[in-house]
Design a protein around this motif. Structure first.
Motif, short mmCIF file in Angstrom:
data_model
loop_
_atom_site.label_atom_id
_atom_site.label_comp_id
_atom_site.label_asym_id
_atom_site.label_seq_id
_atom_site.Cartn_x
_atom_site.Cartn_y
_atom_site.Cartn_z
N HIS A 47 0.85 -1.19 0.00
CA HIS A 47 0.00 0.00 0.00
C HIS A 47 0.88 1.23 0.00
CE1 HIS A 47 -4.15 -1.51 0.80
NE2 HIS A 47 -3.47 -2.61 1.05
N LYS A 48 0.28 2.34 -0.40
CA LYS A 48 1.12 3.53 -0.39
C LYS A 48 0.68 4.51 0.68
CE LYS A 48 -1.04 5.50 -4.36
NZ LYS A 48 -2.07 6.47 -4.06
N LEU A 49 1.71 5.12 1.23
CA LEU A 49 1.52 6.07 2.32
C LEU A 49 2.14 7.39 1.87
CD1 LEU A 49 0.73 6.59 5.28
CD2 LEU A 49 3.01 5.86 5.92
N GLN A 50 1.39 8.45 2.05
CA GLN A 50 1.91 9.76 1.65
C GLN A 50 2.60 10.45 2.82
OE1 GLN A 50 -0.32 12.19 -1.06
NE2 GLN A 50 -2.01 10.75 -1.11
N ALA A 51 3.47 11.36 2.50
CA ALA A 51 4.12 12.17 3.52
C ALA A 51 4.20 13.59 3.00
CB ALA A 51 5.50 11.63 3.83
N PHE A 52 4.32 14.52 3.92
CA PHE A 52 4.15 15.93 3.59
C PHE A 52 5.19 16.77 4.32
CE2 PHE A 52 0.26 13.59 3.48
CZ PHE A 52 -0.44 14.05 2.38
N VAL A 53 5.63 17.83 3.67
CA VAL A 53 6.49 18.78 4.38
C VAL A 53 6.11 20.19 3.98
CG1 VAL A 53 8.37 18.75 2.67
CG2 VAL A 53 8.87 19.34 5.04
N SER A 54 6.14 21.09 4.95
CA SER A 54 5.81 22.49 4.69
C SER A 54 7.08 23.26 4.37
CB SER A 54 5.14 23.11 5.91
OG SER A 54 6.12 23.43 6.88
N GLY A 61 13.34 23.13 9.76
CA GLY A 61 12.20 24.03 9.97
C GLY A 61 10.91 23.60 9.30
N GLY A 62 10.97 22.61 8.41
CA GLY A 62 9.74 22.16 7.74
C GLY A 62 8.86 21.39 8.71
N MET A 63 7.56 21.61 8.61
CA MET A 63 6.63 20.79 9.37
C MET A 63 6.47 19.49 8.58
SD MET A 63 6.08 23.01 11.72
CE MET A 63 4.97 22.03 12.70
N ARG A 65 2.34 26.96 4.35
CA ARG A 65 2.20 26.36 3.02
C ARG A 65 2.88 25.00 2.90
NH1 ARG A 65 2.31 31.87 1.74
NH2 ARG A 65 4.57 31.76 1.84
N LEU A 66 2.17 24.13 2.24
CA LEU A 66 2.71 22.80 1.92
C LEU A 66 3.75 22.96 0.83
CD1 LEU A 66 2.43 19.66 2.09
CD2 LEU A 66 0.76 19.85 0.26
N LEU A 67 4.93 22.40 1.07
CA LEU A 67 6.00 22.52 0.09
C LEU A 67 6.04 21.33 -0.86
CD1 LEU A 67 8.58 23.84 -1.00
CD2 LEU A 67 9.84 22.78 0.87
N ARG A 68 5.81 20.13 -0.30
CA ARG A 68 5.97 18.93 -1.09
C ARG A 68 5.16 17.82 -0.50
NH1 ARG A 68 11.47 19.33 -0.78
NH2 ARG A 68 11.51 17.65 0.73
N HIS A 69 4.56 16.98 -1.33
CA HIS A 69 4.06 15.71 -0.80
C HIS A 69 4.44 14.59 -1.74
CE1 HIS A 69 0.22 14.93 -3.13
NE2 HIS A 69 0.34 16.20 -3.39
N LYS A 104 21.04 15.58 -3.95
CA LYS A 104 20.02 16.49 -3.42
C LYS A 104 19.94 16.40 -1.90
CE LYS A 104 15.95 16.45 -5.57
NZ LYS A 104 14.84 15.91 -6.39
N ARG A 105 19.93 15.16 -1.42
CA ARG A 105 19.73 14.98 0.01
C ARG A 105 20.96 15.37 0.82
NH1 ARG A 105 15.43 11.01 0.77
NH2 ARG A 105 14.23 11.08 -1.16
N TYR A 106 22.14 15.13 0.26
CA TYR A 106 23.34 15.45 1.03
C TYR A 106 23.60 16.95 1.05
CZ TYR A 106 27.98 14.74 3.04
OH TYR A 106 29.08 14.76 3.87
N THR A 107 23.35 17.60 -0.08
CA THR A 107 23.66 19.04 -0.13
C THR A 107 22.42 19.91 0.13
OG1 THR A 107 23.14 19.18 -2.49
CG2 THR A 107 25.41 18.62 -1.91
N THR A 108 21.24 19.31 0.15
CA THR A 108 19.93 19.99 0.22
C THR A 108 19.62 20.79 -1.05
OG1 THR A 108 20.49 22.10 1.29
CG2 THR A 108 20.14 20.19 2.74
N LEU A 109 20.34 20.49 -2.13
CA LEU A 109 20.05 21.12 -3.42
C LEU A 109 18.60 20.83 -3.83
CD1 LEU A 109 20.91 22.31 -6.23
CD2 LEU A 109 21.58 20.00 -6.85
N GLY A 110 17.87 21.88 -4.15
CA GLY A 110 16.52 21.68 -4.67
C GLY A 110 15.48 21.39 -3.61
N MET A 111 15.88 21.45 -2.33
CA MET A 111 14.92 21.16 -1.27
C MET A 111 14.29 22.44 -0.71
SD MET A 111 15.26 17.91 -1.27
CE MET A 111 15.57 16.56 -0.18
N ALA A 112 14.66 23.59 -1.25
CA ALA A 112 14.12 24.85 -0.73
C ALA A 112 12.74 25.11 -1.33
CB ALA A 112 15.08 25.99 -1.07
#
Lengths: 96, 422, 997
Positions: free
Chosen positions: B258-265, B293-295, B334-338, C544-552
């Motif tokens: 199954h797939k589980l989503q995750a989220f970061v602000s 600092g992301g939620m 704001r949601l940054l990525r999911h 990306k994960r090591y440098t945080t490139l593109g994670m902003a």
């Protein structure tokens, strides 16, 4: 959003439906062995690709449906009523 | 291996970072290994590390189809806790938590395990009693566990929705202070570097395409980088377990993917200092704030079987509803990525670390939601199993035959429906 | 330092001056300005501070890819951190300020970090902060790290979010269309017009507040005329167009997530308006006309304020009427910047164009002569010079395939074009990996089987007129896919420049280069990429994960490709061999409140009330949540505590009569010739011979033999049953019966209907229950002991004429009845019963007293039947039939479930009867108050009947095994330890005389 074409209600969001699971499982008779039941209840082929699975249109007609769906792409190939008698009636109506 | 320390950071700062080596080698596969672990995720890497460290194994390979740590190890919401109460589960996850506590030192890699408290909100007297059973068991088995009343909770976690008009007003919380979060990617890298230093070959971009069996044993695995001989083979490929199982010539497992989503602000200045879990009225939600600092938050599965690493909107909406309900100031955040990951959901929510019908094949699978926090102990016990060819007492229930035998280690009591074990 | 407003030009409305505040100072701009354009026009240069090094940052772009001008807007509970100044419209009263800086972005103490930069390389934090410095002494624990973590957390993060609840509200909407067009630039408009004119239902969305996309960045009137004509055509063809609307994600089945910003640009919005709308759109075909984003490249100090993307200058000059600099250097590796250089020269700037390429045909370079632009070929930027703003550039000259240090030139604006990256993000959401276009040095969309067509610059097509053709070709694809027509317009090829682009990702001369940024928002440098390579983080995801490139917050819109190119160079590979980048939704960050809509706070989940909810409240009920239901918890009289109230209610019920709302129980009508067979297969106990007019308690198991639910089922005729379920499992049991009938046993002729909402129910319990009930029904004779013995059921009418059904069943252990009427009659029924009950000093009781009564009797509920208990564990094994097979019968006898030492249901008394204990306690031997114990306590009450606290629980082996033993109820997390004794769970009236009497 997966869109499921319910044979009774038309195409709807999957959030109207409840997911059952592997629809290919044949449950043994009630008086079958514990072994047969263990296999049916606990063991899964867990197909990566097109599988037959059950969904119930919970927020619609409440019919259980058998859906052929690709578990990689979510693409649906077919939908039919799970109840064999009902499915036959639907098919007949579609043909006429 | 250069030892990591403030001193080495300082020295390399002065000399333009020139002194750092590769953190792990990029070796060519050997013709044969004593142990081949399939799966370069947290569980596979930890297994290789403990095989080398605890059991003195010298000739180990980890084969990974992509890049190491690229499965659920790099996709989870980073929560580490041991608030399990069933026999076996309790001891296993507590052992894992203890390994976590010393992991940065052990690996000489800062995995940033932050023991910032894991707080499960409680909304009714019945929920408090239910949590009491779990947390009493934890306390009686030697783990920290507390039940907080509302005032203690308010003093510690100020910005929650304490309104009496909330749909489910908060009455208290169950708390494990030693629990918290860790930097998920760093755990994979830390294990990889430490295992590599002990001689483990980590073979990336090495996809298993088949197995060779002779006389009822696995003798080799076929990979995209050629055939690799193996005296013992361990599978640790969450999400792909069934496929690999079938490649090894078996058919079914008590597992669904199954797939589980995750989220970061977006990153914010510190807003929430603990891990908070909210589960009432059919909802399920967990949130913490990363050091950046992301939620970081998540909720339920998407509710249908899937191998696709992408989620759909209904759960996005569900999770957002939970977020704003429990932390009303998040409305404007704001949601940054999911994103999403594929979980091995088992029939009772518990994992498998066990022998298989083949004498030299071992299985590590079925981690449901709990794989991240489990990874140190998972590796520790899987290594122990592979090295000694018998299960340790603690994992004696993590077998494939437990359903046939009627062993019940279902923490939620949800029954044989994999999607309900979130 | 010399950006200024031009006297004329731009699509701003110079007649509408707008006042706003930036860092507590008043500024003015014009309607149509963004915060960035207005502040540039006012000469502002420093807009933000970077994440790690706190370097000053200015405006770097004119759009969503912005990585420099990131600010906080609003105040108090409407504070919004991390807002891109380049997309924020100004409006009267807008308040904005810098963030991640103290005291402000112009003078920031955090800038000291920049001096330490050499130590803050990629991933340095994984190498330290573990133990006591400098050698990480100490081998155990996380204590030292957690001290560091506090400091790191404070330093990290960007803006500060409000702590107050968001005062705004949001709406959800659901839309459908034939064709969704994302983007209103040349290709998007052309596509939308053609689809709409073919009669398709078109929805066009544009993230900007102005339609037009790149049409807005041109000086010619022609561009705007084209835009306006297209919009007019869309209007007359009935197409829907939405500005300020971002298609933030593409999901399965042509579903797009849209975010519409409704009031973010309004000073005093109508309170009725939502701040934003989250729209779920289902499109039959999607056209992605999302354009392309210009890249920079890496060179020393390339993050200084006064450096921006070349094409951003077109936007500032032509759209906003702002000249971003007087003395301009434009550095490029492709044709597109030539137009920019011209535009700047046209409005009076002194412009030098440095092109990394050496051979530039006259057709391109010839354009420059008339404008006075100086062209330097084979040259590019090595380092930017300046402290808080650019003052000069050190150029580099081409030598072979590398660079050597060249001359320095003064400037106040440096425009950079390192090529263009098509916006493939939305397609990436669908799992489509983009392909590398070698000629244009960019990722372009790969083909997909889904009904999605990319077009225009998002397909790597550069010229506006080619893009218009591309839009029409995409329209044909959509028309064909939706309406089965054939294609007529050919899709133009990617590209469109006269001179090939020269790949340029970094300019670096050993010993001379300064810090150069790949991802300015996260302070990722070119050296960080090389360090990642050196340490083995070579796959793009590791990088990306090591440098945080593109994670902003820009998700790598600007920096990802450069980072990958540098890694490719380090590896000696081509860019696509390093990997492709996967973009995740949302395309731009969207507020969580919009996604939540209105379902939070009191509206978080549906609230289920019984039809006598208000009646209960009028009669003094305090309510308690039971799942989604609210049920009466207790009916306190003045001055009573909850404990006093429930003890009184339970005592009164046992002594005379009590009434309890039981409507929340699930109710299912089971009808048909095979109804008996279904019920007999579903319940573990015998049901085949249940007589008409009788009810029976039944226990149903799951397939795995564990108890699923319990309840009573009433038989009204050969073919008509009424099943009740627990409140918690009402929906689950209904779905279960439907599954069995439709999937497993299609041969059974049975119809199941949920009637939970149709019937309101009340329990009438106590020695006087029959008299009370008799006085409330039309024909009292139907409830006499003979007419309605224990477990009898009858359909009759209340005294007020309402039809009702009555069963003589008892959860309380008293003589008791459950009475059901149609929901509309609930209050009438309660009035009747309550009046009669009061005459015999009866009472209303809630779930707390209900619990007391059932605990005394040892009746189980969900806390005992917790999904792990077997029917034997619950002490009900004898009920299970040996004569039939039923659901769960095959698996309930698995070996481990039959062990003698299984936990069994027991009653619990405190050793000292004056003591109290709590549910959730663990039952331990007195000599071993540790470990998992011997059992646990599920429920506790004060027993009015026994006069002391009692409990139910489970203990290994059952109560016979522990007779005469003393145990400890251990509750270390709350009350500590209490000594207890184990007794039979049937603590009051074990023979059941009262129920039968």
């Amino acid at each position: 959003m997966i869109r499921i074409n319910c044979p009774f209600c038309g195409e709807r969001d999957h959030s109207e439906f409840g997911y059952g699971g592997d629809g290919s499982i044949e449950y043994p008779p009630l008086d079958a062995s514990a072994e047969a039941w263990t296999q049916a209840v606990f063991e899964r082929e867990n197909i990566r690709g097109v599988q037959t699975e059950s969904w119930q249109h919970v927020s619609g007609c409440r019919q259980w449906l058998l859906v052929e769906r690709d578990t990689m792409t979510h693409e649906i190939h077919s939908v039919r009523a799970a109840h064999s008698g009902v499915a036959a009636v639907v098919e007949k109506e579609q043909q006429s | 291996m250069t030892r990591f320390s403030a001193w080495s950071v300082f020295r390399n700062g002065l000399k333009g970072q020139s002194g750092w080596d590769r953190q792990w080698r990029d070796p060519q596969p050997k013709a044969e290994y004593d142990v081949v672990i399939v799966g370069g995720g947290l569980h596979g890497l930890a297994t290789a590390y403990y095989l080398a460290k605890n059991h003195g194994q010298k000739n180990i390979a980890v084969v990974e189809k992509g890049w190491l740590g690229g499965g659920n190890g790099g996709r989870n919401t980073t929560i580490v806790r041991s608030n399990y109460f069933m026999r076996g589960n309790r001891q296993f996850y507590e052992h894992s938590l203890k390994l976590w506590e010393d992991l940065s030192h052990d690996l000489n890699y800062n995995v940033m395990f932050s023991q910032r408290s894991h707080i499960s909100l409680l909304h009714s007297p019945a929920a408090i009693d239910g949590a009491a059973r779990r947390y009493n068991t934890m306390r009686l088995t030697g783990t920290d566990a507390e039940i907080w009343d509302l005032n203690t909770l308010k003093a510690n976690v100020p910005h929650l929705n304490y309104s009496a008009d909330a749909r489910f007003p908060i009455m208290g919380a169950a708390v494990q202070k030693r629990a918290g979060t860790a930097r998920h990617d760093a755990v994979a890298w830390g294990y990889a570097r430490a295992a590599d230093a002990l001689g483990v070959d980590i073979l990336q971009n090495c996809e298993v395409t088949g197995t060779t069996r002779e006389d009822g044993r696995i003798t080799a695995i076929e990979t995209s980088r050629g055939r690799i001989g193996a005296k013992k083979v361990g599978f640790a490929v969450a999400g792909n377990t069934s496929r690999l199982w079938q490649m090894a010539g078996f058919s079914t497992l008590p597992i669904e993917s199954h797939k589980l989503q995750a989220f970061v602000s977006e990153p914010l200045k510190p807003l929430l200092d603990q891990v908070v879990v909210f589960g009432v009225g059919g909802a399920h939600f967990y949130i913490s704030q990363s050091d950046k600092g992301g939620m970081v938050f998540g909720g339920d599965l998407d509710w249908y079987k899937s191998y696709a690493q992408r989620g759909n909107l209904p759960i996005v909406q569900d999770v957002a509803e939970c977020a704003v309900s429990i932390l009303p100031c998040l409305g404007r955040v704001r949601l940054l990525r999911h994103w999403s990951g594929v979980m091995d959901m088992s029939m009772d929510g518990a994992p498998f670390i066990c022998k298989t019908p083949l004498p030299n094949l071992y299985l590590n699978a079925g981690w449901n939601y709990g794989g991240f926090k489990a990874s140190p102990a998972s590796g520790w016990y899987f290594a122990d199993l592979i090295a000694n060819d018998r299960p340790h007492n603690v994992i004696s229930n993590f077998t494939l035959d437990r359903f046939e035998r009627g062993i019940n280690i279902d923490e939620r009591g949800a029954g044989p429906d994999p999607k309900l074990h979130g | 330092m010399s950006a200024s407003r031009l006297k004329t030009g731009g699509h701003i409305d110079r007649t509408r001056e707008i006042e706003f505040r930036w860092d507590n100072t008043r500024y003015t701009g014009f309607k149509g300005d963004t915060l960035a354009s207005a502040l540039l026009a006012n000469g502002e240069t420093i807009f933000g501070r970077s994440f790690k090094y706190h370097r000053p940052r200015g405006v770097m772009s004119a759009g969503v890819e912005e990585s420099g001008a990131i600010v906080t807007t609003g105040k108090a509970n409407r504070r919004d951190p991390n807002v891109k100044a380049t997309t924020q419209e100004i409006f009267p009263g807008l308040e904005a300020r810098g963030q991640n800086a103290w005291p402000n972005v112009r003078r920031d103490c955090g800038a000291v970090n920049n001096l330490m930069g050499r130590f803050f390389s990629a991933g340095f934090y994984y190498k330290t902060f573990m133990g006591i410095p400098p050698f990480e002494w100490g081998r155990k624990g996380t204590g030292i790290w957690m001290q560091y973590e506090k400091l790191i957390r404070r330093a990290a993060g960007m803006g500060k979010a409000s702590r107050e609840p968001d005062p705004d509200h949001y709406e959800h909407g659901h839309l459908f269309c034939d064709v969704l067009v994302v983007g209103s630039g040349p290709s998007g408009l052309a596509a939308a017009v053609k689809c709409a004119e073919q009669g398709l239902d078109v929805l066009l969305v544009e993230q900007d507040f102005e339609f037009g996309g790149d049409y807005l960045n041109h000086s010619s009137e022609e561009s705007l005329r084209k835009r306006d004509a297209a919009l007019a055509k869309l209007n007359s063809a009935g197409a829907r167009v939405m500005s300020r609307t971002t298609a933030f994600g593409l999901y399965d089945y042509g579903v797009a997530g849209l975010l519409q910003r409704v009031t973010d640009h309004l000073p005093n919005p109508e309170p009725s308006l939502p701040r934003q709308r989250f729209l779920t759109l289902r499109a039959r075909h999607t056209i992605l006309a999302t354009g392309a984003l210009e890249r920079h490249f890496a060179f020393g100090n390339n993050d200084l304020p006064g450096i921006m993307n070349a094409h951003a200058a077109d936007a500032y000059v032509n759209r906003f009427g702002v000249l971003p600099g007087q003395q301009v250097v434009v550095a490029t590796n492709n044709d597109s910047a030539y137009n920019t250089a011209n535009q700047l020269a046209r409005v009076g700037a002194s412009v030098t164009l440095v092109d990394a390429r050496t051979a530039i045909p006259d057709s391109i370079s010839g354009l420059l002569g008339t404008r006075g632009v100086e062209l330097v070929t084979g040259s590019t930027v090595l380092n930017a010079v300046g402290k808080r703003h650019i003052t000069a550039v050190e150029l580099a000259d081409a030598v072979g395939s590398g660079w050597k240090q060249g001359p320095t030139r003064d400037c106040d604006l440096l425009l950079v074009s390192g090529g263009w990256s098509p916006v493939v993000n939305l397609l990436s959401h669908r799992g489509v990996r983009p392909q590398w276009d070698h000629d244009n040095c960019c990722f372009v969309p790969a083909p997909t089987n889904e009904a999605i067509t990319s077009t225009g610059s998002s397909l790597g097509i550069w010229g506006n007129s080619d893009c218009e053709d591309a839009g029409r070709a995409a329209a044909d694809a959509a028309i064909a896919s939706v309406g089965n027509q054939t294609n007529t317009v050919a899709m133009p090829a990617a590209g469109g420049w006269e001179t090939p682009l020269q790949p340029l990702y970094e300019v670096n001369v050993d010993g001379v280069s300064k810090k150069s940024f790949i991802d300015p928002q996260h302070d990722v440098t070119a050296d960080d990429v090389r360090l990642a390579h050196q340490e083995g983080f070579v796959s793009v995801e590791h990088l990306k994960r090591y440098t945080t490139l593109g994670m902003a917050t820009d998700q790598g819109k600007m920096g990802n490709i450069i980072g990958m190119a540098l890694m490719a160079e380090a590896l000696g590979k081509e860019v696509p061999d390093v990997g492709t980048t996967t973009f995740r939704p949302p395309y731009t960050p969207i507020s969580i409140g919009a996604l939540a809509g209105r379902a939070f706070g009191a509206h978080f989940k549906a609230l289920r009330r019984t039809p006598m909810h208000d009646w209960n409240l009028e009669h003094g009920a305090t309510m308690v949540d039971a799942g989604l239901w609210q049920r009466p918890w207790y009916f306190a009289r003045e001055g009573e505590t909850i404990t006093e109230a429930y003890i009184r209610e339970a005592t009164t019920t046992r002594k005379t009569v009590g009434l309890c709302d039981v409507t929340s129980l699930g109710k299912i009508a089971i009808q048909g010739p095979d109804a008996t067979e279904l019920i007999n297969r579903v319940y573990s106990n015998a049901f085949a011979k249940l007589p008409i007019g009788k009810a029976r308690y039944g226990i149903m198991l799951r397939d795995d033999g564990i108890v699923m639910d319990d309840g009573t089922t009433w038989r009204f005729s050969d073919t008509d049953y009424f099943m009740t379920t627990t409140t918690a499992h009402a929906a689950k049991v209904m779905v279960w019966l439907e599954e069995l009938l439709q999937m497993r046993w299609p041969d059974l002729k049975v119809h199941v209907t949920s009637v939970s909402e149709q019937w309101a129910g009340v329990a009438v319990a106590g020695p006087n229950s029959r008299d009370v009930l008799a006085a409330c029904i039309a024909d009292a004779s139907v409830v006499t002991n003979d007419a309605l013995p224990f477990m009898g059921v009858v359909e009759t009418t209340l005294a007020n004429g309402a039809p009702c059904r009555i069963a003589r069943i008892s959860f309380s252990g008293e003589m008791a009845f459950e009475v059901y009427v149609g929901s509309d009659h609930a209050n009438g029924m309660m009035d009747l019963l309550h009046t009669q009950a009061m005459l015999v000093d009866g009472c209303l009781y809630g779930t707390e007293a209900l619990g007391a009564l059932r605990i005394e009797k040892g009746h189980v509920t969900g806390v005992e039947l917790d999904g792990r208990a077997t029917i034997d564990d619950a002490g009900l094994g004898k009920m299970a039939s040996d004569k039939k097979s039923y659901i769960g019968s095959a698996l309930r006898k698995r070996p481990e479930l039959m062990r003698e030492d299984r936990p069994r249901l027991v009653g619990i008394f405190p050793k000292d009867r004056s003591e109290k204990f709590k549910a959730g306690s663990i039952l331990c031997r007195t000599d071993k108050v540790a470990g998992h114990g011997e059992g646990w306590i599920t429920a506790v009450t004060h027993s009015p009947e026994l006069g002391h606290w009692i409990g139910l629980g489970y203990i290994s082996g059952g109560h016979e095994h522990w007779a005469d033993s003393t145990l400890v109820a251990a509750d270390p997390v709350r009350t500590g330890n209490t000594e207890v004794e184990i007794v039979s769970p049937h603590m009051v009236d074990p023979t059941g005389e009262r129920m039968h009497g």
